[in-house]
Design an enzyme around this catalytic site. Sequence first.
Site, PDB file in Angstrom:
ATOM      1  CB  THR A 183      18.286 -11.423 -33.385  1.00 46.87           C
ATOM      2  OG1 THR A 183      18.230 -12.787 -33.802  1.00 46.87           O
ATOM      3  CG2 THR A 183      19.642 -11.143 -32.762  1.00 46.87           C
TER       4      THR A 183
ATOM      5  CB  SER B 202      11.213 -13.755 -34.759  1.00 47.96           C
ATOM      6  OG  SER B 202      11.685 -13.313 -36.001  1.00 47.96           O
TER       7      SER B 202
ATOM      8  CG  HIS C  13      11.441 -15.378 -39.558  1.00 45.62           C
ATOM      9  ND1 HIS C  13      11.976 -14.569 -38.589  1.00 45.62           N
ATOM     10  CD2 HIS C  13      12.217 -16.484 -39.585  1.00 45.62           C
ATOM     11  CE1 HIS C  13      13.029 -15.160 -38.064  1.00 45.62           C
ATOM     12  NE2 HIS C  13      13.193 -16.321 -38.638  1.00 45.62           N
TER      13      HIS C  13
ATOM     14  CB  CYS D 147      28.532 -33.870 -39.785  1.00 45.95           C
ATOM     15  SG  CYS D 147      29.402 -35.000 -38.695  1.00 45.95           S
TER      16      CYS D 147
END
Length: 462
Positions: free
Chosen positions: A70, A194, A196, A320
């Site tokens: 990020t 990234s 990970h 949901c």
Amino acid sequence: MPYFDAASAAPLHPVARQALLASLDEGWADPARLYREGRRARLLLDAAREAAAEAVGCRPDELVFTPSGTRAVHAGISGALAGRRRVGTGLVVSAVEHSSVLHAAERHAAAGSSVTEVPVGRSGAVDAAVFGGALAPGTALACLQSANHEVGTEQPVAEVAEACRAAGVPLLVDAAQSLGWGPVEGGWSLLAASAHKWGGPAGVGLLAVRKGVRFAPQGPLDERESGRAPGFENLPAIVAAAASLRAVRAEAAAEAARLRGLVDRIRARVPELVPDVEVVGDPVRRLPHLVTFSCLYVDGETLLHELDREGFSVSSGSSCTSSTLTPSHVLRAMGVLSEGNVRVSLPAGTPAEDVDRFLDVLPGVVAGVRERLGAPTAAAAVPAAGSGSLVVDALGRRCPIPVIELAKVIGDVPVGGTVTVLSDDEAARLDIPAWCEMRGQEYVGEEPSERGGVAYVVRRVA
């Protein structure tokens, strides 16, 4: 317990673990210092940068390590926009970018600059010609992910990069999901990823900025990482990230072929085993380890909990599964069903037996959830003004209940008649049209409701 959420975070690769432990002993010193321990740390950092640059397909001096993917995205966007402010302030992004890109775009727009969002088709891919057409004069930067994090669709990066080159606009590629499988093709200008996501440790990102790209790092200047990622480098994690990237790349071709076969089995078998399922994303141009499908009449949160009880860790883009009533921006942009959404992303080494057991368990889990959701008292269906029309009041009831009640009464109106569903759940705006497409009914549209919420009108045609 089968872990099927590698798209969120891949398990730590054995090579990453070995490199991390070794570099804790050898790479603890400051690599900017000239004494022996500092020089040893510098050698480790340089070797990691060279390995990562080779995997990315850039020069070592074009690549810096950041504290996360990020941060790499945010630094890349802000630096490129600042470097080209004399050209303009326009930013072009696709509608399905990762939230890190969209959050940066929101901040850019809030500052008074223009942001153009390029739509996608039902497969989740942009049209390269449409993307190129959005590159108006004054565009400072364009952003396009290499592959989507929710549905796995690969984007036409090479074609978009060529359009950007012709328009004189740099292209930033978010390669977080794809870099472990191979380099990003095409003439991109900036790239972020990234660790990970490919089996490296969390807390390591990388940002590549090609030579010749105007770039002005934002924030206080720092002497480390070319001033683009200030602060002391997490050298053990960086070494482990680079080592694992090299390792997964060496395994990528064989493992991609094996996992693609397992994913193909899921894509084919789930619609056969579970009624009323929509498999989303491009069936061909996609990541090899990821498949996403949505189940009608299923609460996504309950479905994920039930799969977890059966020993399967999966993810979802369903509305949901969060505290909001807003469906995933990716599913919304694609215009596909969001109910009961399940994302399966297989980590390297996933045995075929785990996939077989998942396919054995899934039908019963979905059937059980559907049975429970069908049990609540149906929303009242009352005659509306005019012949052949019904109104279903589902206000205050979360999806998939409004769609379930629509399905219950659609047969009560004659062909040509309408059912109006009143709902204040934002997910209904996506799921009711998707239900109509799956069921061969006509979605007329939406209109304001005097009772609150929105009135969604469906005409029975079959």
